[in-house]
Design an enzyme around this catalytic site. Structure first.
Site, PDB file in Angstrom:
ATOM      1  N   ASP A  11      11.283  -0.079  -1.566  1.00 27.99           N
ATOM      2  CA  ASP A  11      10.400   0.451  -2.601  1.00 27.99           C
ATOM      3  C   ASP A  11       9.293   1.227  -1.881  1.00 27.99           C
ATOM      4  O   ASP A  11       9.144   1.120  -0.661  1.00 27.99           O
ATOM      5  CB  ASP A  11       9.825  -0.704  -3.426  1.00 27.99           C
ATOM      6  CG  ASP A  11       8.842  -0.240  -4.491  1.00 27.99           C
ATOM      7  OD1 ASP A  11       9.126   0.770  -5.155  1.00 27.99           O
ATOM      8  OD2 ASP A  11       7.792  -0.890  -4.630  1.00 27.99           O
ATOM      9  N   ASP A  13       5.584   2.334  -3.521  1.00 29.21           N
ATOM     10  CA  ASP A  13       4.237   1.878  -3.889  1.00 29.21           C
ATOM     11  C   ASP A  13       4.146   0.354  -3.817  1.00 29.21           C
ATOM     12  O   ASP A  13       4.891  -0.357  -4.484  1.00 29.21           O
ATOM     13  CB  ASP A  13       3.887   2.343  -5.302  1.00 29.21           C
ATOM     14  CG  ASP A  13       3.734   3.852  -5.377  1.00 29.21           C
ATOM     15  OD1 ASP A  13       2.743   4.379  -4.852  1.00 29.21           O
ATOM     16  OD2 ASP A  13       4.618   4.514  -5.958  1.00 29.21           O
TER      17      ASP A  13
END
Length: 221
Positions: A11, A13
């Site tokens: 991922d 953020d």
């Protein structure tokens, strides 16, 4: 038969860089300037899912009882957010995981609910723009997590099968997106998502520094 991992999907953020605390603090400043609050209980459920799940402007307008000049608010928030991220660095353990995966000849990708307009400049700022074999964002697939589309595209781009790759996520929504794509997923919660449930993750770490990549892959197999 034990799995052989050929790739990792990160991922972005909250996993590679802490954008979540600065973003919340920037929005909190906006809300308080209008005399209202933005409790974490309202904000955190939407972390990792993209803006389509929660319209922050609608919420603020409901609280103050009148329309906003959204362009003005957007500009104020962006300036505050940018200032908070001016000296951002990769979160602890990220660079070690990248280096370890490259030493093993593994492919690495990103699956993000943000847009390329956001992710690409931040990767450049972090010195990671040429690091990943694929970077899949919401604007590539037209949806955000927990829809698995970004993960499915990343899997395809990396040339692996779902049982040859695992995901690293910091939010329950992101974990669900990875699981919906048929992946094993390790949760590494951020500051704002630490108190939420990760029962659907295959493993949970406090930080990537808690366990070297080789030990993590052994634990997953």
């Amino acid at each position: 038969m034990p799995r052989t991992f050929k790739a990792i999907i990160f991922d972005f953020d909250g996993l590679i860089v802490d954008t979540e605390v600065p973003e919340y603090e920037a929005w909190l400043n906006i809300f308080r300037s209008y005399g209202v609050d933005l409790p974490l209980s309202v904000w955190t459920p939407h972390i990792g899912g993209g803006s389509e799940n929660f319209d922050i402007y609608d919420h603020l307008e409901e609280l103050i009882g009148r329309p906003l000049d959204r362009d003005v608010v957007r500009g104020r928030k962006r300036a505050d957010f940018a200032a908070r991220l001016e000296n951002a660095v990769p979160l602890p353990g990220v660079e070690d995981y990248i280096a370890s995966s490259q030493e093993r000849g593994m492919r690495i990708g990103i699956a993000s609910s943000s847009t390329h307009q956001w992710v690409d400049p931040k990767l450049e700022q972090l010195g990671l723009s040429d690091t990943f074999d694929t970077v899949v964002c919401a604007d590539d697939v037209g949806s955000s997590k927990p829809d698995p589309a970004s993960y499915l595209k990343a899997i395809s781009d990396l040339g692996v099968t779902p049982d040859e790759v695992f995901a690293l996520e910091d939010s329950p929504t992101g974990v669900q997106g990875a699981k919906n794509a048929g992946l094993l997923c390790v949760a590494v919660p951020g500051t704002l998502t630490r108190d939420r449930s990760y029962d659907h993750a295959d493993m949970q770490l406090e930080s990537l520094t808690d366990m070297p990549l080789a030990h993590l892959m052994e634990a997953l197999t």
